[in-house]
Write a protein that holds these residues in place. Structure first.
Motif, PDB file in Angstrom:
ATOM      1  N   ALA A 161       0.823  -1.205   0.000  1.00 11.74           N
ATOM      2  CA  ALA A 161       0.000   0.000   0.000  1.00 11.74           C
ATOM      3  C   ALA A 161       0.860   1.258   0.000  1.00 11.74           C
ATOM      4  CB  ALA A 161      -0.930  -0.006   1.209  1.00 11.74           C
ATOM      5  N   LEU A 162       1.944   1.282   0.793  1.00  7.76           N
ATOM      6  CA  LEU A 162       2.822   2.445   0.828  1.00  7.76           C
ATOM      7  C   LEU A 162       3.529   2.656  -0.506  1.00  7.76           C
ATOM      8  CD1 LEU A 162       4.393   2.070   4.397  1.00  7.76           C
ATOM      9  CD2 LEU A 162       2.630   3.684   3.643  1.00  7.76           C
ATOM     10  N   ARG A 163       3.973   1.566  -1.126  1.00  8.78           N
ATOM     11  CA  ARG A 163       4.645   1.681  -2.415  1.00  8.78           C
ATOM     12  C   ARG A 163       3.701   2.262  -3.467  1.00  8.78           C
ATOM     13  NH1 ARG A 163       6.585  -3.054  -2.580  1.00  8.78           N
ATOM     14  NH2 ARG A 163       4.901  -4.090  -3.732  1.00  8.78           N
ATOM     15  N   ARG A 199       3.770  10.396  -7.043  1.00  6.68           N
ATOM     16  CA  ARG A 199       4.862  10.817  -7.923  1.00  6.68           C
ATOM     17  C   ARG A 199       4.378  10.946  -9.360  1.00  6.68           C
ATOM     18  NH1 ARG A 199       8.378   7.449 -10.461  1.00  6.68           N
ATOM     19  NH2 ARG A 199       7.777   5.745  -9.072  1.00  6.68           N
ATOM     20  N   HIS A 200       3.560   9.987  -9.810  1.00  9.56           N
ATOM     21  CA  HIS A 200       3.038  10.042 -11.168  1.00  9.56           C
ATOM     22  C   HIS A 200       2.118  11.247 -11.338  1.00  9.56           C
ATOM     23  CE1 HIS A 200       1.778   8.228 -15.036  1.00  9.56           C
ATOM     24  NE2 HIS A 200       0.613   8.779 -14.757  1.00  9.56           N
ATOM     25  N   GLN A 239       0.900  16.666 -13.377  1.00 14.69           N
ATOM     26  CA  GLN A 239       0.508  18.044 -13.079  1.00 14.69           C
ATOM     27  C   GLN A 239       1.507  19.037 -13.654  1.00 14.69           C
ATOM     28  OE1 GLN A 239       0.707  19.288  -8.924  1.00 14.69           O
ATOM     29  NE2 GLN A 239      -1.285  20.282  -9.148  1.00 14.69           N
ATOM     30  N   ALA A 240       2.805  18.751 -13.518  1.00 13.11           N
ATOM     31  CA  ALA A 240       3.831  19.639 -14.052  1.00 13.11           C
ATOM     32  C   ALA A 240       3.745  19.726 -15.573  1.00 13.11           C
ATOM     33  CB  ALA A 240       5.214  19.151 -13.622  1.00 13.11           C
TER      34      ALA A 240
END
Length: 449
Positions: free
Chosen positions: A421-423, A430-431, A436-437
């Motif tokens: 779940a954390l991964r 991050r994706h 967004q950028a």
């Protein structure tokens, strides 16, 4: 209560065995359509994963539930893997046809739409969709189902490309639409799928559809294929009576005398038996070179009246020979069954949740969704003899209950350990930050003078 639990336990065991058999058969018939073993195994995981208990179904959520470190394997299968999805669809259709070989089949066509947020998705445009209850930005696909007295399964589908979309070479190239795919009306797509189904071995005698598919060209093609039809028509549909006078359907209905209405049941619902009043009137065919029509054929306008509200619906029907009203009513009512297949595919196998944008991705996602739905349907069909011996106070095994049993006893549980779940949380964030950028940079470039 213990008797009921024992009965349900037996049904659960038999359902698990029937599911394993049907699922193995489906995966077996499409195994030769893959160039690599890895893609074949991923397809198997994806098809079963569509039935897992997740809040929505797309490559991200299914990959996380299946225990993958990222969505890349599923995305590769849908977009780039060497996989003949057209041949796979044909093989699955033949499997379903063989499964229903001894039953009386009606071919039913209908469309459904999926809401989209961008016209960049293949086939997306502002168009009418019954699923949206009006005009909106959506994809629309035409589906063909085989419907019997006990079973309904979708065996083919065609994505509708609006005329402006089909003529836009830039968008076609970006979405990977093959060059041989050109603009075709929904009726043309329906006619092509019906012809392909008959070539594949479907033993059907009837075709049914709603008002969208009542056009003269499609009805001529259905007659050329040797089928009878029962298609809905609007109240303003023009027909010619035996005296060569032209009427609208609602005007011709005035010729029906009160004693000519017949009440017939159309099926059993949760609240009791559904009944409507029915009437028919002879009309001249308009889909043959000879307007009088071949001798011995039946051409009628059928009206259905709600016994409480008085609302009337109209159906234009043709049969190659004499036919009873009861037969026409049965075939008209079977058209409604395709709505149940849409509910099954959308509610339990994610037909409208794929979030895919390209041609290959759409074709493959819809294929795996329909395979999963077909396997569920065949499992229920195999359970029918067993459920006839159930206690009278138990309803037959339904699709929602079957899915619950499969999730509990057969399908793997979604992966939910802490590290996994954390991964996935880190991967998603991050994706999303990268996306967004990129969007902000693109908007900044567009805003430059």
């Amino acid at each position: 209560m213990r008797t009921y639990q024992e009965t349900v336990a037996v049904e659960a065991t038999m359902a698990g065995q029937a599911w394993a058999k049907a699922f193995g058969a489906a995966m077996g018939v499409i195994s030769g359509c893959f160039a690599r073993r890895e893609a074949r195994e991923t397809a198997r995981e994806l098809t079963a994963g569509l039935l897992l208990e997740v809040h929505t179904r797309n490559c991200w959520t299914l990959a996380e539930a299946l225990g993958h470190p990222g969505p890349h394997r599923l995305q590769h299968l849908l977009s780039r893997a060497r996989f003949d999805h057209d041949q796979a669809r044909e093989q699955v259709a033949r499997m379903v046809i063989d499964h229903l070989a001894d039953e009386d089949v009606v071919l039913v066509v209908d469309e459904t739409g999926d809401a989209k947020s961008s016209t960049g998705c293949v086939g997306a445009g502002r168009q009418y969709s019954g699923a949206l209850h009006g005009v909106g930005l959506c994809q629309v696909a035409v589906h063909l189902a085989v419907v019997t007295s006990t079973t309904r399964v979708i065996i083919d589908r065609a994505l509708y490309l609006p005329a402006d979309w089909a003529a836009d070479d830039e968008r076609r190239e970006a979405a990977g639409v093959p060059d041989e795919i050109t603009f075709a009306t929904k009726s043309q797509q329906a006619a092509r799928m019906v012809a392909d189904a008959l070539d594949a071995g479907v033993r059907a005698r009837w075709f049914a559809a709603d008002e969208v598919y009542c056009g003269r060209e499609l009805r001529m093609e259905i007659r050329r294929l040797g089928l009878g039809y029962a298609v809905g028509v609007p109240a303003t549909h023009s027909v010619v009576d035996g005296a060569e006078r032209r009427w609208q359907a609602r005007q011709l209905l005035n010729k029906v005398r009160p004693e000519q209405w017949m009440r017939r049941a159309t099926g059993d619902g949760a609240k009791g038996r559904r009944q409507y009043d029915w009437a028919w009137l002879d009309i001249r065919p308009d889909d043959t070179p000879n307007e009088a029509g071949p001798q011995g054929t039946t051409n009628v306008l059928v009206a259905r009246r709600h016994r409480y509200t008085g609302e009337v619906s109209y159906f234009r029907c043709h049969a190659p020979g004499p036919v009873a009203l009861a037969t026409l009513v049965e075939n008209i009512c079977r058209r409604w069954k395709i709505e149940e297949t849409f509910q099954l595919a959308k509610g339990y196998t994610g037909l409208d949740q794929g979030q895919v944008t390209c041609w290959n991705s759409w074709m493959r996602w819809s294929l795996f969704s329909l395979i999963a739905a077909a396997v569920l349907t065949m499992t229920l069909h195999a359970e029918t003899p067993a459920t006839t011996r159930r206690p009278t106070r138990l309803v037959p095994l339904t699709c929602p209950e079957l899915v619950r049993l499969l999730r509990t006893f057969v399908l793997p549980s979604p992966t939910r350990d802490r590290e996994h779940a954390l991964r996935w949380t880190a991967w998603r964030r991050r994706h999303q930050a990268t996306a967004q950028a990129c969007h902000q940079q693109r908007h900044h470039l567009y805003d430059q003078p």
